[in-house]
Design a protein around this motif. Structure first.
Motif, PDB file in Angstrom:
ATOM      1  N   UNK A 123       0.845  -1.190   0.000  1.00 28.32           N
ATOM      2  CA  UNK A 123       0.000   0.000   0.000  1.00 28.32           C
ATOM      3  C   UNK A 123       0.881   1.241   0.000  1.00 28.32           C
ATOM      4  N   UNK A 124       0.359   2.341  -0.562  1.00 30.51           N
ATOM      5  CA  UNK A 124       1.092   3.602  -0.557  1.00 30.51           C
ATOM      6  C   UNK A 124       0.099   4.755  -0.454  1.00 30.51           C
ATOM      7  N   UNK A 125       0.634   5.949  -0.248  1.00 30.16           N
ATOM      8  CA  UNK A 125      -0.226   7.127  -0.156  1.00 30.16           C
ATOM      9  C   UNK A 125      -1.004   7.359  -1.448  1.00 30.16           C
ATOM     10  N   UNK A 126      -0.440   6.955  -2.596  1.00 23.99           N
ATOM     11  CA  UNK A 126      -1.109   7.139  -3.878  1.00 23.99           C
ATOM     12  C   UNK A 126      -2.043   5.984  -4.226  1.00 23.99           C
ATOM     13  N   UNK A 127      -1.981   4.903  -3.463  1.00 24.90           N
ATOM     14  CA  UNK A 127      -2.792   3.725  -3.752  1.00 24.90           C
ATOM     15  C   UNK A 127      -2.014   2.462  -3.474  1.00 24.90           C
ATOM     16  N   UNK A 128      -1.244   2.028  -4.480  1.00 21.08           N
ATOM     17  CA  UNK A 128      -0.386   0.863  -4.345  1.00 21.08           C
ATOM     18  C   UNK A 128       0.988   1.184  -4.919  1.00 21.08           C
ATOM     19  N   UNK A 129       2.006   0.508  -4.372  1.00 24.62           N
ATOM     20  CA  UNK A 129       3.357   0.653  -4.897  1.00 24.62           C
ATOM     21  C   UNK A 129       3.883  -0.725  -5.258  1.00 24.62           C
ATOM     22  N   UNK A 130       4.457  -0.853  -6.455  1.00 27.18           N
ATOM     23  CA  UNK A 130       4.992  -2.118  -6.923  1.00 27.18           C
ATOM     24  C   UNK A 130       6.489  -1.980  -7.143  1.00 27.18           C
ATOM     25  N   UNK A 131       7.230  -2.944  -6.620  1.00 24.93           N
ATOM     26  CA  UNK A 131       8.668  -3.004  -6.830  1.00 24.93           C
ATOM     27  C   UNK A 131       8.916  -3.681  -8.175  1.00 24.93           C
ATOM     28  N   UNK A 132       9.358  -2.892  -9.157  1.00 25.06           N
ATOM     29  CA  UNK A 132       9.625  -3.437 -10.492  1.00 25.06           C
ATOM     30  C   UNK A 132      10.973  -4.132 -10.574  1.00 25.06           C
ATOM     31  N   UNK A 133      11.781  -4.017  -9.521  1.00 27.17           N
ATOM     32  CA  UNK A 133      13.072  -4.692  -9.485  1.00 27.17           C
ATOM     33  C   UNK A 133      14.185  -3.844 -10.075  1.00 27.17           C
ATOM     34  N   UNK A 134      15.340  -4.458 -10.325  1.00 33.11           N
ATOM     35  CA  UNK A 134      16.452  -3.734 -10.943  1.00 33.11           C
ATOM     36  C   UNK A 134      16.125  -3.358 -12.382  1.00 33.11           C
ATOM     37  N   UNK A 135      16.865  -2.396 -12.908  1.00 30.98           N
ATOM     38  CA  UNK A 135      16.668  -1.977 -14.289  1.00 30.98           C
ATOM     39  C   UNK A 135      17.989  -2.038 -15.031  1.00 30.98           C
ATOM     40  N   UNK A 136      17.919  -1.877 -16.341  1.00 32.87           N
ATOM     41  CA  UNK A 136      19.130  -1.900 -17.163  1.00 32.87           C
ATOM     42  C   UNK A 136      19.065  -0.786 -18.188  1.00 32.87           C
ATOM     43  N   UNK A 137      20.140   0.000 -18.271  1.00 33.49           N
ATOM     44  CA  UNK A 137      20.277   0.995 -19.333  1.00 33.49           C
ATOM     45  C   UNK A 137      20.945   0.315 -20.526  1.00 33.49           C
ATOM     46  N   UNK A 138      20.286   0.346 -21.681  1.00 37.16           N
ATOM     47  CA  UNK A 138      20.812  -0.323 -22.864  1.00 37.16           C
ATOM     48  C   UNK A 138      21.925   0.526 -23.498  1.00 37.16           C
ATOM     49  N   UNK A 139      22.967  -0.125 -24.022  1.00 35.97           N
ATOM     50  CA  UNK A 139      24.057   0.636 -24.638  1.00 35.97           C
ATOM     51  C   UNK A 139      23.643   1.253 -25.972  1.00 35.97           C
TER      52      UNK A 139
END
Length: 290
Positions: A123-139
């Motif tokens: 739960x979050x102040x805006x509604x729900x919060x989801x952990x999308x996990x790590x990210x990757x910047x493509x070269x």
């Protein structure tokens, strides 16, 4: 004799979905059936389908079931194609589970299986919060051609469990001039395609420690949508990358359908991106499958 199924319509900041309960995995929707259900003239209308199925009931959910995620979000784009993940969709999915009495959300996160792995929702102040996990910047840059902005622009590839290309525009006039009824052209084209986000930073970019940007998006398999959760996360990550080391780890992103929040905390020794926002159920009914 056409089969009649139950459905619920829901949305997250205007990114709308047809939610289909199928706890035991008995439905096998064809691409054409998904496309008809999502058609705004001949069907219910939506940017995609959220099939609510137990992880143990389908092959794609086997890993999710093993790690304790009871429910799997089978997300399909409006053209019927399968997608890895949907940040707005997973919040709407959780809202449906709670309203249906199929899950509870307390102090511990609720684990949801997706094709991009298991996602933790709180739960979050805006509604729900989801952990999308790590990210990757493509070269390397991707050259993006879009109707209404003249010369091609460089885009930055960001992977947050599904692929995105983010393009910076200098002002809101160019953002408004975009014609996203036409598919943006990417050179080189990513192997699985990509969602394309067009972003304008606010002036000032940071206020009270929070980065501020505005965005429009073209989603692969759908077209322009009022919001794209993973696209919002990708846009904030891209602007943070461009802004440099002093950029904040909290962002507020305005989309045509509303405002979403993004955070980039450290989780278990690595950076994750978290998306927060509302999720609304609109109405329920029954529909005959063609």
């Amino acid at each position: 004799m056409p089969q009649t199924i139950a459905f619920t319509k829901g949305h997250g900041t205007g990114n709308d979905f047809v939610i289909i309960p199928d706890a035991d995995g008995e439905l096998d929707l064809t691409d054409d059936q998904v496309a008809i259900l999502c058609d705004r003239r001949f069907g219910i209308g939506g940017d995609g389908i959220l099939r609510v199925v137990r992880s143990a009931a389908i092959d794609e959910g086997a890993h999710a079931a093993e790690v304790g995620a009871e429910w799997f979000m089978d997300y399909r784009n409006a053209d019927g194609s399968r997608a890895e993940m949907c940040g707005n969709g997973v919040r709407v999915f959780v809202r449906y589970l709670l309203e249906a009495g199929w899950a509870m959300l307390g102090d511990a996160p609720l684990a949801i299986g997706t094709r991009a792995g298991v996602k933790a929702v709180t739960s979050s102040d805006l509604g729900f919060e989801v952990d999308l996990g790590p990210w990757r910047v493509e070269p390397g840059d991707v050259l993006v051609r879009a109707r209404g902005i003249g010369a091609p622009r460089p885009g930055l590839g960001i992977d947050v469990g599904n692929p995105h290309v983010v393009v910076a525009l200098p002002d809101e006039g160019e953002l408004e001039a975009l014609d996203l009824t036409a598919l943006p052209q990417l050179h080189p084209e990513p192997p699985a395609g990509a969602n394309v986000e067009f972003v304008v930073p606010s002036d000032p970019l940071v206020r009270d420690g929070v980065g501020l940007i505005r965005m429009r998006v073209f989603e692969r398999g759908v077209g322009e949508t009022l919001s794209c959760g993973t696209g919002v996360a990708a846009a904030a990550l891209a602007v943070r990358e461009w802004a440099g080391a002093a950029a904040p780890d909290r962002w507020s992103v305005d989309v045509p359908g509303g405002t979403l929040g993004v955070r980039m905390p450290e989780v278990d020794g690595e950076r994750h991106v978290l998306l927060s926002g509302p999720a609304t159920l609109v109405y329920s009914g029954q529909v005959a499958l063609a």
